[in-house]
Design a protein around this motif. Sequence first.
Motif, mmCIF file in Angstrom:
data_model
loop_
_atom_site.group_PDB
_atom_site.id
_atom_site.type_symbol
_atom_site.label_atom_id
_atom_site.label_comp_id
_atom_site.label_asym_id
_atom_site.label_seq_id
_atom_site.Cartn_x
_atom_site.Cartn_y
_atom_site.Cartn_z
ATOM 1 N N ALA A 118 0.836 -1.205 0.000
ATOM 2 C CA ALA A 118 0.000 0.000 0.000
ATOM 3 C C ALA A 118 0.872 1.256 0.000
ATOM 4 C CB ALA A 118 -0.927 0.000 1.203
ATOM 5 N N GLN A 119 1.992 1.183 0.721
ATOM 6 C CA GLN A 119 2.915 2.324 0.752
ATOM 7 C C GLN A 119 3.580 2.529 -0.608
ATOM 8 O OE1 GLN A 119 6.572 2.095 0.792
ATOM 9 N NE2 GLN A 119 6.727 4.332 0.911
ATOM 10 N N VAL A 120 3.938 1.421 -1.274
ATOM 11 C CA VAL A 120 4.584 1.515 -2.587
ATOM 12 C C VAL A 120 3.685 2.232 -3.589
ATOM 13 C CG1 VAL A 120 5.362 0.167 -4.590
ATOM 14 C CG2 VAL A 120 6.083 -0.497 -2.286
ATOM 15 N N VAL A 121 2.391 1.897 -3.572
ATOM 16 C CA VAL A 121 1.467 2.480 -4.557
ATOM 17 C C VAL A 121 0.693 3.680 -4.008
ATOM 18 C CG1 VAL A 121 1.236 0.264 -5.746
ATOM 19 C CG2 VAL A 121 -0.427 0.883 -3.973
ATOM 20 N N GLU A 122 1.085 4.125 -2.804
ATOM 21 C CA GLU A 122 0.501 5.315 -2.181
ATOM 22 C C GLU A 122 -1.012 5.209 -1.997
ATOM 23 O OE1 GLU A 122 1.884 8.831 -4.191
ATOM 24 O OE2 GLU A 122 3.982 8.444 -3.690
ATOM 25 N N LEU A 123 -1.416 4.100 -1.369
ATOM 26 C CA LEU A 123 -2.836 3.906 -1.049
ATOM 27 C C LEU A 123 -3.074 3.749 0.454
ATOM 28 C CD1 LEU A 123 -4.186 1.477 -3.819
ATOM 29 C CD2 LEU A 123 -4.730 3.900 -3.523
ATOM 30 N N THR A 124 -2.044 3.986 1.254
ATOM 31 C CA THR A 124 -2.159 3.748 2.693
ATOM 32 C C THR A 124 -3.344 4.498 3.301
ATOM 33 O OG1 THR A 124 0.246 3.485 2.812
ATOM 34 C CG2 THR A 124 -0.921 3.822 4.887
ATOM 35 N N ALA A 125 -3.518 5.748 2.911
ATOM 36 C CA ALA A 125 -4.592 6.563 3.497
ATOM 37 C C ALA A 125 -5.974 6.162 3.002
ATOM 38 C CB ALA A 125 -4.343 8.037 3.191
ATOM 39 N N ASP A 126 -6.026 5.334 1.950
ATOM 40 C CA ASP A 126 -7.315 4.982 1.347
ATOM 41 C C ASP A 126 -7.642 3.495 1.474
ATOM 42 O OD1 ASP A 126 -7.974 7.622 0.074
ATOM 43 O OD2 ASP A 126 -6.048 7.237 -0.900
ATOM 44 N N LEU A 127 -6.928 2.783 2.345
ATOM 45 C CA LEU A 127 -7.126 1.336 2.450
ATOM 46 C C LEU A 127 -8.530 0.968 2.914
ATOM 47 C CD1 LEU A 127 -3.763 -0.054 3.917
ATOM 48 C CD2 LEU A 127 -4.761 -0.505 1.665
ATOM 49 N N ASN A 128 -9.152 1.797 3.698
ATOM 50 C CA ASN A 128 -10.469 1.457 4.241
ATOM 51 C C ASN A 128 -11.625 2.003 3.412
ATOM 52 O OD1 ASN A 128 -9.492 -0.061 6.470
ATOM 53 N ND2 ASN A 128 -8.966 1.851 7.524
ATOM 54 N N LYS A 129 -11.309 2.559 2.251
ATOM 55 C CA LYS A 129 -12.360 2.997 1.327
ATOM 56 C C LYS A 129 -12.820 1.816 0.476
ATOM 57 C CE LYS A 129 -11.015 7.838 0.601
ATOM 58 N NZ LYS A 129 -10.568 8.829 -0.417
ATOM 59 N N ARG A 130 -14.109 1.799 0.170
ATOM 60 C CA ARG A 130 -14.609 0.771 -0.740
ATOM 61 C C ARG A 130 -14.090 1.060 -2.158
ATOM 62 N NH1 ARG A 130 -18.058 -2.491 1.777
ATOM 63 N NH2 ARG A 130 -19.102 -1.691 3.669
ATOM 64 N N VAL A 131 -13.746 -0.006 -2.840
ATOM 65 C CA VAL A 131 -13.122 0.140 -4.156
ATOM 66 C C VAL A 131 -14.073 0.797 -5.152
ATOM 67 C CG1 VAL A 131 -12.073 -1.138 -6.076
ATOM 68 C CG2 VAL A 131 -11.554 -1.769 -3.728
ATOM 69 N N VAL A 132 -15.368 0.651 -4.948
ATOM 70 C CA VAL A 132 -16.337 1.271 -5.847
ATOM 71 C C VAL A 132 -16.161 2.788 -5.888
ATOM 72 C CG1 VAL A 132 -18.178 1.541 -4.122
ATOM 73 C CG2 VAL A 132 -18.768 1.239 -6.540
ATOM 74 N N ASN A 133 -15.587 3.346 -4.822
ATOM 75 C CA ASN A 133 -15.370 4.787 -4.754
ATOM 76 C C ASN A 133 -13.980 5.205 -5.218
ATOM 77 O OD1 ASN A 133 -17.964 5.335 -3.613
ATOM 78 N ND2 ASN A 133 -17.219 4.595 -1.639
ATOM 79 N N TYR A 134 -13.206 4.257 -5.697
ATOM 80 C CA TYR A 134 -11.866 4.548 -6.206
ATOM 81 C C TYR A 134 -11.944 5.101 -7.629
ATOM 82 C CZ TYR A 134 -8.701 2.427 -2.718
ATOM 83 O OH TYR A 134 -7.954 2.152 -1.602
#
Length: 241
Positions: A118-134
């Motif tokens: 998650a850190q490599v792809v810079e998604l750490t802050a968004d891990l708990n978001k549902r993917v539908v909202n990505y």
Amino acid sequence: MKYMIELKHLRKKFCTQVVLNDIDLNVKQKEIVGLIGPSGAGKSTTIDTMLGMEKADAGMALVLNTQMPNRAVLGKIGYMAQSDALYETLTAHENLKFFGRMKGVTGDRLDEEIMHTAQVVELTADLNKRVVNYSGGMKRRLSLAIALLGQPELLILDEPTVGIDPALRRKIWHELNTIRTENRSVLITTHVMDEAELTDRVALLLGGKIIAFDHPKKLEQDYGVKTIEDVFLKAESEMDQ
């Protein structure tokens, strides 16, 4: 010499259209190989045929010295397809946990790998978001994180940096270089010619044929040009003559 991927005289056609025409390609251990070419050149078909998702009409395709498809070998590969295959009703963390377990990664190791990827792809802050909202770019980054899970011997990445900004692209390439130092290998397709300069060897695919395959600097020297993009343009013009 140990080959992670070995393609010999690979041929694939759909109806009367020949998509892959006598493809020879290999990836050695501890190597990053780029497969580049315009859209429709046959990059994704090469991967699909290599992994057994499409049946070759002729030739040989070995992955980790095994004819595909093979479920055991698939477990040793980190594969990122051109289209995202994610559970959109789940969060990113839940997706990573599910796919990590599918790869046999559990417990503290899985938690550590989720945080690292998650850190490599810079998604750490968004891990708990549902993917539908990505966004589309965030989904690509999550797909890459999933491919990285399990520290696979071989990564096969189909256009992994589409929709990703230059700073993050550089960070991802740093991770790929780290993977190479760990005696693992990467096959990456891209139409971003600048990325080809970062590989150990690059194959230029055009019209279903590999028209050149060598170290980027060697190709530039052979064609008398300064960039891989110029190599590609010159090789393409020579084909048309």
